[in-house]
Design an enzyme around this catalytic site. Structure first.
Site, PDB file in Angstrom:
ATOM      1  N   SER A   1      25.328  60.164  40.525  1.00 63.45           N
ATOM      2  CA  SER A   1      25.520  61.603  40.329  1.00 63.45           C
ATOM      3  C   SER A   1      26.568  62.181  41.283  1.00 63.45           C
ATOM      4  CB  SER A   1      24.168  62.304  40.525  1.00 63.45           C
ATOM      5  OG  SER A   1      24.346  63.646  40.879  1.00 63.45           O
TER       6      SER A   1
HETATM    7  N1  LIG Z   1      25.937  73.314  39.086  1.00 63.44           N
HETATM    8  C1  LIG Z   1      25.390  72.091  39.602  1.00 63.44           C
HETATM    9  C2  LIG Z   1      25.533  71.037  38.523  1.00 63.44           C
HETATM   10  C3  LIG Z   1      24.804  69.761  38.861  1.00 63.44           C
HETATM   11  C4  LIG Z   1      24.916  68.779  37.710  1.00 63.44           C
HETATM   12  O1  LIG Z   1      25.512  69.060  36.667  1.00 63.44           O
HETATM   13  N2  LIG Z   1      24.324  67.598  37.916  1.00 63.44           N
HETATM   14  C5  LIG Z   1      24.286  66.627  36.849  1.00 63.44           C
HETATM   15  C6  LIG Z   1      24.230  65.217  37.394  1.00 63.44           C
HETATM   16  S1  LIG Z   1      25.689  64.827  38.310  1.00 63.44           S
HETATM   17  C7  LIG Z   1      23.014  66.883  36.072  1.00 63.44           C
HETATM   18  O2  LIG Z   1      21.970  66.420  36.432  1.00 63.44           O
HETATM   19  N3  LIG Z   1      23.126  67.687  35.042  1.00 63.44           N
HETATM   20  C8  LIG Z   1      22.005  68.054  34.240  1.00 63.44           C
HETATM   21  C9  LIG Z   1      22.149  69.448  33.728  1.00 63.44           C
HETATM   22  O3  LIG Z   1      23.089  70.157  34.118  1.00 63.44           O
HETATM   23  O4  LIG Z   1      21.288  69.853  32.946  1.00 63.44           O
HETATM   24  C10 LIG Z   1      26.113  71.680  40.893  1.00 63.44           C
HETATM   25  O5  LIG Z   1      27.163  72.252  41.201  1.00 63.44           O
HETATM   26  O6  LIG Z   1      25.629  70.825  41.618  1.00 63.44           O
END
Ligand SMILES: N[C@@H](CCC(=O)N[C@@H](CS)C(=O)NCC(=O)O)C(=O)O
Length: 221
Positions: free
Chosen positions: A16
């Protein structure tokens, strides 16, 4: 008498990219909190929560790439798109579980190395030979010791069970992706759920609601 500290449980997968940014950001904060590493599996958490990984939706995938580059740049974190994505991170996450159970500090160092090699330099970290030298340099273990730990973590089912237990704990708390953070204030009986590397300002406010003195006043996100 020293104040008791809140705890931030950091659930992550090396797969991730946002966990990479979240991990680097968390380590850069001078908050007086305990941090507990909780290696888990993004695919399992996505699947079992009924979520769809962002990379599987075309429009989201192209946005996410730009967003990651911008966000890493904003935070001053080195970022590149790995040559291979996705990779099978189960073996390396099992290894991190073993390290976390036996030597917490080494687990932090190894997590930093693996995130940097994958998301900072683009190396395929699912091949242990690609990472062992750098791991040895940063953790102080010899390459043979690390190879022994890697082997043990992938033979002993106990480490897979801990990985599964961490997934179940995160899912029970409402997780659907990574990074997931569960924050336990010293006076609280529950853990508060946070999602994303871009929600540290919310965590900060939550921590300040109990003990403002634990967060330096310059720490504005
Ligand atoms: N806005 C969050 C996004 C985090 C994200 O998109 N993580 C991914 C994995 S790298 C995820 O699990 N996404 C699932 C989702 O957005 O529903 C950040 O900036 O950390």
């Amino acid at each position: 008498m020293e104040a008791k500290r809140p705890t931030i449980e950091f659930f992550f997968d090396i797969l991730s990219a946002y966990s990479y940014i979240g991990f680097e950001t968390l380590l850069s904060l001078d908050w007086e909190v305990n941090i507990a590493l909780k290696p888990f599996l993004l695919f399992k958490v996505s699947k079992e929560s009924g979520n769809i990984p962002p990379a599987m939706i075309k429009s989201k995938r192209s946005f996410v790439l730009r967003d990651l580059q911008r966000q890493a740049g904003h935070c001053g974190i080195k970022f590149c798109v790995p040559k291979r994505f996705p990779i099978n991170t189960i073996p390396i996450m099992r290894f991190l579980v073993l390290l976390n159970e036996t030597n917490r500090i080494a687990a932090f160092k190894a997590t930093k190395v693996l995130f940097n090699l994958y998301w900072g330099c683009g190396f395929d970290v699912s091949i242990f030979a690609n990472v062992v030298e750098k791991l040895a340099y940063e953790t102080g273990f010899s390459k043979d010791e690390l190879a022994g730990m890697y082997k043990k973590s992938n033979e002993d089912e106990n480490y897979l069970q801990i990985l599964d237990k961490n997934c179940a704990e995160a899912l029970d708390a409402g997780a659907f992706g990574a990074p997931t953070m569960l924050v336990k204030l010293t006076s609280a009986s529950h853990k508060e759920f946070f999602f994303g590397s871009d929600r540290f300002h919310h965590i900060q406010e939550y921590l300040e609601s109990e003990q403002p003195a634990l967060i330096p006043s310059k720490s504005k996100l």
